[in-house]
Design a protein around this motif. Structure first.
Motif, mmCIF file in Angstrom:
data_model
loop_
_atom_site.group_PDB
_atom_site.id
_atom_site.type_symbol
_atom_site.label_atom_id
_atom_site.label_comp_id
_atom_site.label_asym_id
_atom_site.label_seq_id
_atom_site.Cartn_x
_atom_site.Cartn_y
_atom_site.Cartn_z
ATOM 1 N N LYS A 93 -9.202 14.773 -1.946
ATOM 2 C CA LYS A 93 -9.312 16.232 -1.810
ATOM 3 C C LYS A 93 -9.098 16.940 -3.145
ATOM 4 O O LYS A 93 -9.639 18.033 -3.379
ATOM 5 C CB LYS A 93 -8.285 16.746 -0.789
ATOM 6 C CG LYS A 93 -8.612 16.405 0.655
ATOM 7 C CD LYS A 93 -7.631 17.095 1.597
ATOM 8 C CE LYS A 93 -8.037 16.909 3.054
ATOM 9 N NZ LYS A 93 -7.161 17.670 3.979
ATOM 10 N N ASP A 101 -6.175 9.920 13.982
ATOM 11 C CA ASP A 101 -6.662 11.287 13.739
ATOM 12 C C ASP A 101 -6.358 11.702 12.295
ATOM 13 O O ASP A 101 -5.229 12.035 11.952
ATOM 14 C CB ASP A 101 -6.006 12.256 14.724
ATOM 15 C CG ASP A 101 -6.633 13.643 14.685
ATOM 16 O OD1 ASP A 101 -7.448 13.894 13.767
ATOM 17 O OD2 ASP A 101 -6.305 14.477 15.548
ATOM 18 N N GLN A 102 -7.401 11.704 11.428
ATOM 19 C CA GLN A 102 -7.185 12.073 10.023
ATOM 20 C C GLN A 102 -6.919 13.558 9.838
ATOM 21 O O GLN A 102 -6.484 13.981 8.765
ATOM 22 C CB GLN A 102 -8.388 11.654 9.175
ATOM 23 C CG GLN A 102 -8.503 10.163 8.966
ATOM 24 C CD GLN A 102 -9.304 9.811 7.720
ATOM 25 O OE1 GLN A 102 -9.643 10.668 6.919
ATOM 26 N NE2 GLN A 102 -9.600 8.535 7.575
ATOM 27 N N ASN A 103 -7.167 14.355 10.847
ATOM 28 C CA ASN A 103 -6.841 15.778 10.758
ATOM 29 C C ASN A 103 -5.333 16.015 10.736
ATOM 30 O O ASN A 103 -4.873 17.104 10.396
ATOM 31 C CB ASN A 103 -7.455 16.548 11.934
ATOM 32 C CG ASN A 103 -8.978 16.571 11.863
ATOM 33 O OD1 ASN A 103 -9.544 16.702 10.787
ATOM 34 N ND2 ASN A 103 -9.630 16.426 13.007
ATOM 35 N N LEU A 104 -4.587 14.982 11.114
ATOM 36 C CA LEU A 104 -3.117 15.097 11.147
ATOM 37 C C LEU A 104 -2.492 14.539 9.874
ATOM 38 O O LEU A 104 -1.373 14.021 9.900
ATOM 39 C CB LEU A 104 -2.566 14.357 12.375
ATOM 40 C CG LEU A 104 -3.032 14.882 13.737
ATOM 41 C CD1 LEU A 104 -2.472 14.010 14.860
ATOM 42 C CD2 LEU A 104 -2.579 16.341 13.926
ATOM 43 N N ILE A 105 -3.192 14.677 8.758
ATOM 44 C CA ILE A 105 -2.702 14.095 7.511
ATOM 45 C C ILE A 105 -1.344 14.658 7.107
ATOM 46 O O ILE A 105 -0.452 13.912 6.691
ATOM 47 C CB ILE A 105 -3.724 14.300 6.358
ATOM 48 C CG1 ILE A 105 -3.173 13.712 5.055
ATOM 49 C CG2 ILE A 105 -4.113 15.755 6.192
ATOM 50 C CD1 ILE A 105 -4.145 13.736 3.909
ATOM 51 N N ASP A 106 -1.138 15.974 7.250
ATOM 52 C CA ASP A 106 0.142 16.569 6.858
ATOM 53 C C ASP A 106 1.267 16.080 7.772
ATOM 54 O O ASP A 106 2.371 15.792 7.306
ATOM 55 C CB ASP A 106 0.057 18.101 6.920
ATOM 56 C CG ASP A 106 -0.836 18.663 5.819
ATOM 57 O OD1 ASP A 106 -1.092 17.930 4.830
ATOM 58 O OD2 ASP A 106 -1.283 19.817 5.939
#
Length: 447
Positions: free
Chosen positions: A120, A78-83
Motif C-alpha cells: 500500500k 478476510d484481508q479487509n481486516l488487516i488493521d
C-alpha cells in the motif's frame, strides 16, 4: 493473511511447557477467546469480536540450549481486516512476553500485515517521488534552460540513463535515476564564494553593503533556501526534513522489508505534507527571478557531479600517474607532502635548470569551465603584473580527460585553455591527455 512467530523461553517454565499450557496462557487474557483451533479477539471485555483466526501451535526443546520453542501461526481469510489482524498480532506478542518477562524472545518468521502495508505504501511514495522529479525538472528548465541535463550527469549516471531500457523519447532523464539523487539539486548546501574571496573581503577595514552581501554568500545554502523559502509558508520550510524521513521509510519498501502500521501511517502523513509543499513551489516557479551569475551557480552546484568530485581518495592515483609520466620524460619530480586545494599546484618538476609547478585537473563536463576560471584567477592573483615582463613561475596544467574521448568536449577544452596560454605568453603550458586503461597517463596534446 498469515502471521508466524517463533517464541523462545527458558526451559524452566514448568507452567508453560506444552501446547496446552501455551494455549491456556493465551486464554488468561480476557480479550482472547479460544474454541478448538479458532481464536477470536475483541478490543474490550464487553465488546464484540473484531477478528477471528485459525491458529496452530507446535513446541519442542532447543537441543543445544536449555530453552523451549513455540511455533505459533495464525491465519485470517478476510484481508479487509488487516488493521484488526495487526492489533491481534501485537496482542499475542504482548501476552507471550509475560511467559518469562525479560527472557522471552519473539522472532517474526512471516508477516503478511507488514507485506500488505508495504504494498500500500509503494504507490503513495511513487507519486510523491514523481512530484519531486517534476519540481526539479521545471526548476532547472525555467532557470537554466532546455539543455540543463546534457552535461549535468557524470559518466556513470549517463551510462545508467543510456541502459535504462525505455525508448520513450519524451521521458525526462530524472525518471531514470534513483530516489536518493533527487533532493541534491534542491537541498545540497553550497557556498557561493570560496575562502580566498572571503579572506580578500575580510582584509578590508570598511565593509560596503556589497561586501556584506558577499560575506553572507560564504554561509552554505541550498537552492531551496535561496529560491523557494520566501515563496512558501514558514510552516512549509521543513520539506528537507520530511523528505529525508520519507527516504528512510521508502528504503524499507524498496528492500522488501515489512512495514508496520505506524510506519504506513507516517508514510501517508509525510507524503501528504510533501505533496502540498511541492505543489505550492511548482505553482510559484514563475516568480523566481535569477541573474546570470546565479544561473551559473545553479549549474555548478547541480545534482550529481559534486557527489562524484574526483579530488578525493582516488585523485591521488591520477596525480601519481601524471607524475610518473613526467618522470619517464626526463623530468625530476618533487612530490608535495599534501596537495593544498586552496593553493596552487599538486607537485613540482625540474628540467634543464627550470622549475615548474604542475596542476592536475580532472575533466568533468559541467564543472571544468568553473575550475579552469578559478585556477587562472588564482594564478594571476598570486603573481600580479604583466606576464610578458614580470617574472612568474611557469605553470604546467594537465587536464585528464575520460578514457573514452568525446571529440566535441575535447575541442571545447582546447579552445578554452589555448586562450589562457596566449594570455600568459610562455609561462603557462597545457597538456591534455587521459589514463590508458584508467592507470597510465598518456598525452593527447603537447608537453
Amino acid at each position: 493473511m498469515r502471521a508466524e512467530f517463533l517464541i523462545l523461553i527458558p526451559d524452566n517454565e514448568s507452567f508453560c511447557s506444552t501446547k496446552k499450557g501455551f494455549v491456556d496462557f493465551l486464554k488468561i487474557d480476557s480479550l482472547i477467546s479460544i474454541t478448538g483451533q479458532n481464536l477470536a479477539f475483541r478490543r474490550s471485555p464487553k465488546s464484540k469480536d473484531i477478528v477471528s483466526v485459525k491458529f496452530h501451535v507446535d513446541t519442542a526443546k532447543v537441543k543445544s540450549q536449555a530453552e523451549r520453542y513455540f511455533l505459533f501461526s495464525m491465519e485470517c481469510e478476510d484481508q479487509n481486516l488487516i488493521d484488526e489482524f495487526f492489533e491481534l498480532s501485537e496482542k499475542i506478542k504482548a501476552i507471550v512476553q509475560r511467559i518469562s518477562p525479560g527472557s522471552t524472545s519473539i522472532n517474526v518468521l512471516w508477516d503478511d500485515v507488514g507485506r500488505i502495508y508495504a504494498e500500500k505504501s509503494y504507490p503513495i511514495i511513487n507519486e510523491t517521488e514523481n512530484l519531486m522529479r517534476r519540481l526539479i525538472a521545471k526548476f532547472m528548465l525555467i532557470t537554466v534552460g532546455m539543455n540543463w541535463s546534457k552535461d549535468a550527469f557524470n559518466d556513470a549516471l549517463q551510462k545508467k540513463i543510456k541502459n535504462f531500457g525505455d525508448e520513450d523519447t519524451y521521458l525526462n532523464d530524472l525518471y531514470k535515476l534513483d530516489f536518493i539523487h533527487l533532493n541534491e539539486v534542491l537541498f545540497e548546501k553550497k557556498r557561493d564564494i570560496g575562502i580566498d574571496e572571503l579572506t580578500r573581503i575580510l582584509s578590508k577595514t570598511d565593509f560596503s553593503k556589497a561586501d556584506q552581501e558577499q560575506i553572507s554568500k560564504y554561509v552554505p545554502k541550498s537552492n531551496w533556501e535561496k529560491y523557494f523559502s520566501e515563496l512558501v509558508d514558514k510552516k512549509d520550510s521543513s520539506l528537507e526534513t520530511k523528505w529525508k524521513l520519507l527516504y528512510e521509510l521508502r528504503n524499507k519498501v524498496a528492500h522488501n522489508r515489512n512495514v508496520k502500521k505506524a510506519e504506513f501511517e507516517q508514510i501517508k502523513g509525510l507524503s501528504s505534507d510533501i505533496k502540498i509543499i511541492i505543489e505550492k513551489a511548482i505553482s510559484k516557479l514563475g516568480d523566481i527571478d535569477i541573474n546570470s551569475d546565479e544561473r551559473d551557480l545553479i549549474i555548478e552546484s547541480h545534482i550529481f557531479e559534486l557527489k562524484t568530485e574526483t579530488r578525493g581518495e582516488n585523485f591521488s592515483d591520477v596525480i601519481n600517474s601524471v607524475a610518473e609520466y613526467y618522470g619517464k620524460n626526463g623530468f625530476g619530480v618533487q612530490m608535495w607532502i599534501a596537495s593544498n586545494k586552496d593553493g596552487l599546484g599538486d607537485f613540482s618538476i625540474g628540467k634543464g635548470g627550470e622549475i615548474y609547478i604542475v596542476e592536475v585537473l580532472n575533466f568533468t563536463p559541467l564543472l571544468f569551465p568553473f575550475r579552469w576560471r578559478e585556477l587562472i584567477n588564482k594564478y594571476r592573483d598570486a603573481f600580479p603584473g604583466d606576464p610578458a615582463y614580470d617574472p612568474m613561475p611557469k605553470l604546467h596544467v594537465v587536464v585528464v580527460m575520460p578514457t573514452v574521448i568525446n571529440l566535441e568536449r575535447l575541442a571545447s577544452v582546447r579552445k578554452l585553455t589555448s586562450a589562457s596560454e596566449k594570455m600568459f605568453v610562455d609561462r603557462l603550458t597545457v597538456t591534455i591527455g587521459n589514463r590508458k586503461d584508467g592507470i597510465v597517463f598518456e598525452p593527447l596534446g603537447h608537453l
